[in-house]
Design a protein around this motif. Structure first.
Motif, PDB file in Angstrom:
ATOM      1  N   ARG A  84       3.646  11.103   2.712  1.00  0.00           N
ATOM      2  CA  ARG A  84       2.336  11.675   3.032  1.00  0.00           C
ATOM      3  C   ARG A  84       1.339  11.412   1.907  1.00  0.00           C
ATOM      4  NH1 ARG A  84      -0.393  15.471   6.280  1.00  0.00           N
ATOM      5  NH2 ARG A  84      -2.525  15.413   5.506  1.00  0.00           N
ATOM      6  N   GLU A  85       1.767  11.561   0.666  1.00  0.00           N
ATOM      7  CA  GLU A  85       0.862  11.314  -0.461  1.00  0.00           C
ATOM      8  C   GLU A  85       0.402   9.849  -0.472  1.00  0.00           C
ATOM      9  OE1 GLU A  85       2.867  12.454  -4.004  1.00  0.00           O
ATOM     10  OE2 GLU A  85       2.944  14.599  -3.481  1.00  0.00           O
ATOM     11  N   ALA A  86       1.313   8.921  -0.177  1.00  0.00           N
ATOM     12  CA  ALA A  86       0.949   7.503  -0.140  1.00  0.00           C
ATOM     13  C   ALA A  86      -0.040   7.228   0.987  1.00  0.00           C
ATOM     14  CB  ALA A  86       2.203   6.650   0.027  1.00  0.00           C
ATOM     15  N   LEU A  87       0.154   7.870   2.128  1.00  0.00           N
ATOM     16  CA  LEU A  87      -0.780   7.710   3.243  1.00  0.00           C
ATOM     17  C   LEU A  87      -2.147   8.282   2.910  1.00  0.00           C
ATOM     18  CD1 LEU A  87       1.602   8.602   6.218  1.00  0.00           C
ATOM     19  CD2 LEU A  87       0.586   6.366   5.757  1.00  0.00           C
ATOM     20  N   ASP A  88      -2.166   9.425   2.240  1.00  0.00           N
ATOM     21  CA  ASP A  88      -3.442  10.026   1.833  1.00  0.00           C
ATOM     22  C   ASP A  88      -4.208   9.092   0.894  1.00  0.00           C
ATOM     23  OD1 ASP A  88      -3.204  12.371   3.307  1.00  0.00           O
ATOM     24  OD2 ASP A  88      -2.191  13.456   1.686  1.00  0.00           O
ATOM     25  N   THR A 119       0.817  -1.219   0.000  1.00  0.00           N
ATOM     26  CA  THR A 119       0.000   0.000   0.000  1.00  0.00           C
ATOM     27  C   THR A 119       0.849   1.266   0.000  1.00  0.00           C
ATOM     28  OG1 THR A 119      -1.745  -1.165   1.216  1.00  0.00           O
ATOM     29  CG2 THR A 119      -1.826   1.238   1.212  1.00  0.00           C
ATOM     30  N   ILE A 120       1.878   1.301   0.837  1.00  0.00           N
ATOM     31  CA  ILE A 120       2.687   2.509   1.013  1.00  0.00           C
ATOM     32  C   ILE A 120       3.996   2.411   0.247  1.00  0.00           C
ATOM     33  CG2 ILE A 120       3.773   4.055   2.682  1.00  0.00           C
ATOM     34  CD1 ILE A 120       0.731   3.919   2.885  1.00  0.00           C
ATOM     35  N   GLY A 121       4.728   1.321   0.422  1.00  0.00           N
ATOM     36  CA  GLY A 121       6.005   1.152  -0.249  1.00  0.00           C
ATOM     37  C   GLY A 121       7.101   2.003   0.375  1.00  0.00           C
ATOM     38  N   GLN A 122       8.295   1.884  -0.150  1.00  0.00           N
ATOM     39  CA  GLN A 122       9.439   2.664   0.315  1.00  0.00           C
ATOM     40  C   GLN A 122       9.450   4.015  -0.390  1.00  0.00           C
ATOM     41  OE1 GLN A 122      11.703   1.846   2.721  1.00  0.00           O
ATOM     42  NE2 GLN A 122      10.425   0.061   3.140  1.00  0.00           N
TER      43      GLN A 122
END
Length: 260
Positions: free
Chosen positions: A238-242, A227-230
């Motif tokens: 932050r964009e990945a968390l959003d 889902t988030i990745g490195q």
């Protein structure tokens, strides 16, 4: 101005504990094992922190405002790194994201960062498995990582712009200026147990430690594998968390430092 917890007293003995409290072996000035700033046991409330390995133990000191007096179980390798740090030899570098064996028989990646949440910079940890998680004792269905965390008190996150509620009994262990573990309540009662523990203590930035000292909490987000990745930068994190929150694939909780 020195605090010696019952757990530390039990490990070092009454005679040594009383000697410390009487000033006989007081450290004077010291480097705080949590924030790494200089402390003075004659002027600052100071905690005794006992690092216990498989074969030896090291007594260190910290600002009482940073971390309470407690016993910290560590591997012998981590303990030797702590000794080198105390004596000026420096600690071995840690990977930017580390993994640890969990009761779920899974590897978890943990990344630290500073994120802007509700117009304030917050110290954050992001947890993501390296493979799908099945319920213990079963072969599936997978992935139930978020379901398991929700059962343990984590809350679904619909927006990253709000600090998650505190998860009672959970805490984050930062010692020797490094991240050691995320702790959860013991099912049998008594001292908390490691939900995640670093293979090797994870170095965190000075700014991250300063933010924890200011906020007295760490925001922990968790998402399923892939889902988030490195992410190379905090704005990308932050964009990945959003995106994860918008997709309903993110849970979170806020936690104090261990023992607080």
């Amino acid at each position: 101005m020195l605090d010696v917890s019952d757990d530390v007293r039990a490990e070092i003995g009454d005679e040594e504990a009383d000697r410390l409290l009487g000033g006989g072996n007081a450290p004077g000035t010291y480097e705080c094992t949590s924030c790494r700033a200089v402390g003075d046991s004659e002027r600052d409330r100071t905690s005794t922190v006992l690092f216990v390995g498989e074969e030896s133990a090291v007594l260190a000191f910290a600002h009482a405002a940073c971390i309470p007096s407690q016993v910290v179980p560590v591997s012998e390798e981590q303990l030797q790194n702590a000794v080198r740090s105390i004596t000026g030899g420096g600690a071995a570098p840690a990977e930017p994201a580390v993994t640890a064996e969990m009761p779920l028989q899974a590897e978890l990646g943990v990344t630290s960062g500073l994120l802007l949440i509700n117009n304030d910079v917050q110290p954050t940890l992001v947890v993501e498995p390296l493979s799908p998680i099945a319920r213990p004792g079963t072969n599936g269905p997978v992935d139930v990582f978020l379901e398991l965390l929700t059962e343990q008190g984590f809350a679904p996150v619909s927006t990253v712009n709000r600090i998650p509620d505190r998860n009672p009994g959970w805490s984050v262990l930062v010692a020797m200026g490094q991240l050691h573990a995320i702790l959860q309540p013991s099912l049998a009662g008594g001292s908390p147990v490691a939900w995640w523990q670093a293979h090797q203590a994870m170095q965190v930035a000075d700014e991250w430690r300063s933010a924890v000292k200011r906020t007295q909490r760490v925001v922990v987000f968790a998402a399923p594998v892939g889902t988030i990745g490195q992410q190379s930068r905090e704005d990308l994190l932050r964009e990945a968390l959003d995106r994860a929150a918008a997709a309903g694939r993110l849970v979170g909780a806020s936690m104090p430092l261990a023992g607080t």
